[in-house]
Structures are given as C-alpha cells and as structure tokens.
Design an enzyme around this catalytic site. Structure first.
Site, PDB file in Angstrom:
ATOM      1  N   THR A   1      35.373  35.060  -3.292  1.00 25.68           N
ATOM      2  CA  THR A   1      35.590  33.803  -2.570  1.00 25.68           C
ATOM      3  C   THR A   1      35.919  34.141  -1.123  1.00 25.68           C
ATOM      4  O   THR A   1      36.686  35.078  -0.866  1.00 25.68           O
ATOM      5  CB  THR A   1      36.734  32.961  -3.177  1.00 25.68           C
ATOM      6  OG1 THR A   1      37.188  32.026  -2.189  1.00 25.68           O
ATOM      7  CG2 THR A   1      37.941  33.782  -3.600  1.00 25.68           C
TER       8      THR A   1
ATOM      9  N   ARG B   1      41.054  25.456   2.398  1.00 22.44           N
ATOM     10  CA  ARG B   1      41.750  24.210   2.010  1.00 22.44           C
ATOM     11  C   ARG B   1      43.200  24.483   1.673  1.00 22.44           C
ATOM     12  O   ARG B   1      44.077  23.731   2.031  1.00 22.44           O
ATOM     13  CB  ARG B   1      41.067  23.573   0.800  1.00 22.44           C
ATOM     14  CG  ARG B   1      39.846  22.828   1.198  1.00 22.44           C
ATOM     15  CD  ARG B   1      39.465  21.749   0.205  1.00 22.44           C
ATOM     16  NE  ARG B   1      38.077  21.429   0.477  1.00 22.44           N
ATOM     17  CZ  ARG B   1      37.056  21.844  -0.241  1.00 22.44           C
ATOM     18  NH1 ARG B   1      37.268  22.556  -1.334  1.00 22.44           N
ATOM     19  NH2 ARG B   1      35.832  21.558   0.096  1.00 22.44           N
TER      20      ARG B   1
ATOM     21  N   ASP C   1      39.563  31.706  -8.438  1.00 26.26           N
ATOM     22  CA  ASP C   1      40.549  31.571  -9.524  1.00 26.26           C
ATOM     23  C   ASP C   1      40.142  30.529 -10.565  1.00 26.26           C
ATOM     24  O   ASP C   1      40.504  30.649 -11.732  1.00 26.26           O
ATOM     25  CB  ASP C   1      41.969  31.360  -8.997  1.00 26.26           C
ATOM     26  CG  ASP C   1      42.123  30.119  -8.162  1.00 26.26           C
ATOM     27  OD1 ASP C   1      41.095  29.467  -7.856  1.00 26.26           O
ATOM     28  OD2 ASP C   1      43.271  29.792  -7.816  1.00 26.26           O
TER      29      ASP C   1
ATOM     30  N   ASP D   1      42.070  33.926  -1.369  1.00 29.31           N
ATOM     31  CA  ASP D   1      43.292  33.281  -1.880  1.00 29.31           C
ATOM     32  C   ASP D   1      43.577  33.632  -3.342  1.00 29.31           C
ATOM     33  O   ASP D   1      44.009  32.789  -4.119  1.00 29.31           O
ATOM     34  CB  ASP D   1      43.177  31.747  -1.719  1.00 29.31           C
ATOM     35  CG  ASP D   1      41.985  31.186  -2.455  1.00 29.31           C
ATOM     36  OD1 ASP D   1      41.109  31.956  -2.887  1.00 29.31           O
ATOM     37  OD2 ASP D   1      41.918  29.951  -2.601  1.00 29.31           O
TER      38      ASP D   1
ATOM     39  N   ARG E   1      29.108  24.626 -10.130  1.00 29.09           N
ATOM     40  CA  ARG E   1      30.384  24.191 -10.716  1.00 29.09           C
ATOM     41  C   ARG E   1      30.011  23.428 -11.979  1.00 29.09           C
ATOM     42  O   ARG E   1      29.063  22.648 -11.978  1.00 29.09           O
ATOM     43  CB  ARG E   1      31.153  23.332  -9.720  1.00 29.09           C
ATOM     44  CG  ARG E   1      31.521  24.137  -8.468  1.00 29.09           C
ATOM     45  CD  ARG E   1      32.665  23.563  -7.686  1.00 29.09           C
ATOM     46  NE  ARG E   1      33.327  24.582  -6.893  1.00 29.09           N
ATOM     47  CZ  ARG E   1      32.949  24.961  -5.664  1.00 29.09           C
ATOM     48  NH1 ARG E   1      31.918  24.395  -5.097  1.00 29.09           N
ATOM     49  NH2 ARG E   1      33.613  25.888  -5.024  1.00 29.09           N
TER      50      ARG E   1
ATOM     51  N   GLY F   1      32.261  28.790  -5.488  1.00 22.30           N
ATOM     52  CA  GLY F   1      31.632  28.901  -4.166  1.00 22.30           C
ATOM     53  C   GLY F   1      30.967  30.253  -3.979  1.00 22.30           C
ATOM     54  O   GLY F   1      31.516  31.269  -4.385  1.00 22.30           O
TER      55      GLY F   1
ATOM     56  N   ASP G   1      37.751  32.672   0.831  1.00 25.38           N
ATOM     57  CA  ASP G   1      39.113  32.269   1.240  1.00 25.38           C
ATOM     58  C   ASP G   1      40.176  33.355   1.087  1.00 25.38           C
ATOM     59  O   ASP G   1      41.274  33.212   1.611  1.00 25.38           O
ATOM     60  CB  ASP G   1      39.564  31.048   0.419  1.00 25.38           C
ATOM     61  CG  ASP G   1      38.760  29.811   0.773  1.00 25.38           C
ATOM     62  OD1 ASP G   1      38.186  29.781   1.880  1.00 25.38           O
ATOM     63  OD2 ASP G   1      38.705  28.878  -0.051  1.00 25.38           O
TER      64      ASP G   1
END
Ligand code: ADP
Length: 324
Positions: A129, A175, A107, A133, A76, A15, A131
């Site tokens: 990213t 997510r 990741d 995360d 991707r 992303g 996120d």
C-alpha cells in the site's frame, strides 16, 4: 528432509501500488524454482470467488519488475467480507487444490487473509500500500515510489510558485496516515505539513509560520496537506485571505499510485515475496512478512494487526524546525 510440493496461490488486493509486480514475480519464481506450482488469482478476493485464475510460469512474470500497477489486477470485494463469501472462497481454494495463498495488499487484505487462515487455508500477507500505514513493518510496497512521485511533482510546482511568489498547497494521499506527506514535506522543504495524526491550528501552524518566514525574505511557499486532514480547498483559500499571498491548490490524486517502482521497492518486494514462499514451504500460515531495521521479518497475522505505527516524531520535528 524432502520438501512436499505445494500449489501456491498469489493475489493482489485493495489499492494497487508500484512494486506489487516485483512481489508477484518473486513468489512465482521462488515457488517454481523450489518445485511448486503457482496459481495467479486475478482481481483479489473477488477472483477467488469467481475462480478467475491462471497457471503461472517462469516466463509469465517476465518484463513486469519495472512496471507499476499489478499484472494480476486488483479489486475490492464486498462479497468476500460476508461469512458466506469466505466459505465460498475456502471451497474454491480446495477445488483449485491450493495449499496456501500469498496475499499482497493492505491491512484490509490482511484481515481477509486471517479469515481464510482461520478456516484452514494457510495465508501469508505481504504489505502493499502506498500509504505505509501497516504497524508490523517499517515499509510497505509502493510507499517509496509514491513519495518520489510527489517530490518530483512538487519540484515542478516550486519552479512556478517561485517565479510568481505564490503559495502552493498540495494535497497528497493518506486518509488515515501522513507518512507520504511527512516524507515529501521534508524532501521539498514545505513550510507546513498537515497530517491526520497531529492536531493543528491553522493560524499558528501555517499562517504565523508563513508570516515569520516572509520577514526573512522568503516569497514562495509549499504547504502539504494529507487528504485525511479535510478540506484542502478551504485551507488554500484561508491562506490567501490571511497572508495576501496568491495561493493555488494542487490535488495530486491517482498519479501517486502509478509509475515505475524504485529500486528500493523492487528489492524489498522481491525479498518479501521469497520469504512468503519459504514460510508456506515450512508449513506456516496466518503470518505476514515485513521489513524492520532493513531485515525481513514475519509475524502472526493477529499480532501484526494489533500493531500500530505512529509517524516518525523526530522526522516531524526536523521538518518543522528546518523548513523556515
Ligand atoms: P487494503 O488491503 O489496501 O487495506 P481494503 O481495505 O479495500 O484494501 O481491503 C481489500 C479487500 O480485503 C476488501 O475488498 C475485502 O474483500 C477484504 N477485507 C477488507 N477488510 C476486511 C475485513 N475486516 N475482514 C475481512 N476481509 C476484509
């Protein structure tokens, strides 16, 4: 000791996130300034498979530090996830003469970098990213801008929900991780913040809190739902059914990915890009860089991929206790 000149590849993968351009710029400028060649690979690992590359120069990264997205595009690549795909990518790295590769992504992208490193291509990962995360770093490129975008949007929603005595239910990205939700929630005074890391009971954690707050005179509410939590439309309907307060759902979606990167993104991305070049120069590969306690750190990729990150418990507690 004279440093051997290298050919360094750089790509963005997974992303996109605001601040990736600042990282690309740092890799290119640091690499060239130190006497190396830098090759930009377009569209992530897919570009490596297609040999979709461009020679970078000091000027090819001019005027990108303030732009969201990624000038190298991102993608991707299912093909790269096969063993044959990795072998082809390795062969292409050799053909292109790459001595090392900087991978800016999440990741998933780090796992790809590990696969390439295992087959002899030294790779350095930079966390990118929205996120946030990734366990090995307190900060990922894009997170700060995404949180600020969410906060700005919710401030606008607050004006209208306050004028109409409504409840705004806002679905934000995440997510598997609730970092955006939590940081935006505390910044906007959300009455409830629903995140995938914490189980919740909607009657206790949302409805009862709203009812208690109504008694203190508050008439309008913001509830933040991270997308990983599930059906935010149903949550919104349930709130209206149970409290009688008109409730509207806003799904912020991809606006959270775009926009001008904040100063913080630019600083961290620049420093991490520079560090990535330093590591390759030192002959190191199979590592990821990150930020811990406001300092640049680096870890072995495998070690980094084992690390996990929970949400900030204290922040969660504070948000919960003062948003009433
Ligand atoms: P992110 O890097 O943001 O987590 P993805 O999970 O989509 O995004 O990963 C980006 C790309 O990295 C994938 O398209 C794929 O080519 C590669 N990748 C993802 N997961 C793996 C994996 N487990 N092993 C090897 N490569 C992977």
């Amino acid at each position: 000791m004279e440093i051997q000149k290298k050919v360094i590849g750089v790509l963005t993968s997974g992303g996109d996130a605001p601040g990736m351009n600042a990282a690309i710029r740092a890799v290119v400028r640091a690499g060239i300034e130190k006497g190396h060649r830098v090759i930009g690979v377009r569209r992530g690992y897919q570009g490596l498979l297609n040999k979709d590359v461009e020679e970078m120069s000091l000027r090819s990264v001019s005027d990108i530090i303030q732009r969201g997205g990624t000038m190298l595009y991102t993608a991707r690549s299912p093909e790269f996830r096969t063993e044959a795909g990795v072998d082809k990518a390795v062969a292409n790295c050799h053909e292109l003469g790459l001595d090392g590769l900087v991978v800016i992504g999440g990741d998933g992208s780090f796992r790809g970098a590990r696969d390439l490193s295992n087959k002899g291509i030294p790779c350095i990962g930079i966390p990118g990213t929205i996120d946030n995360d990734i366990g090995s770093t307190e900060y990922t490129i894009g997170f700060d801008t995404a949180v600020n975008t969410v906060v700005e949007s919710i401030d606008r929603l607050r004006d209208t929900s306050q004028s109409h005595d409504r409840c705004s239910v806002v679905e934000v990205m995440g997510r598997r991780a609730g970092h955006i939700a939590l940081h935006a929630g505390i910044s906007c005074g959300a009455v409830s913040i629903l995140i995938p890391e914490r189980e919740f009971n909607i009657d206790v954690d949302v409805i009862d809190r709203m009812r208690a707050t109504l008694k203190t005179g508050k008439q309008h509410f913001i509830v933040i739902v991270a997308e990983g939590v599930g059906d935010s439309k149903r949550i919104c309907e349930y709130i209206e059914e149970k409290t009688g307060i008109e409730s509207r759902l806003t799904v912020l979606g991809h606006v959270q990915r775009g926009g001008t990167p904040t100063a913080l993104e630019r600083v961290h991305a620049s420093v991490m890009g520079y560090r990535a070049v330093e590591l390759l120069e030192q002959g190191k590969g199979n590592r990821v860089v990150g930020i811990q306690n406001n300092r640049t750190v680096d870890y072995d990729i495998n070690e980094a991929l084992e690390m996990t990150k929970d949400i900030d418990q204290y922040l969660y507690k504070v948000a919960y206790e003062i948003s009433i």
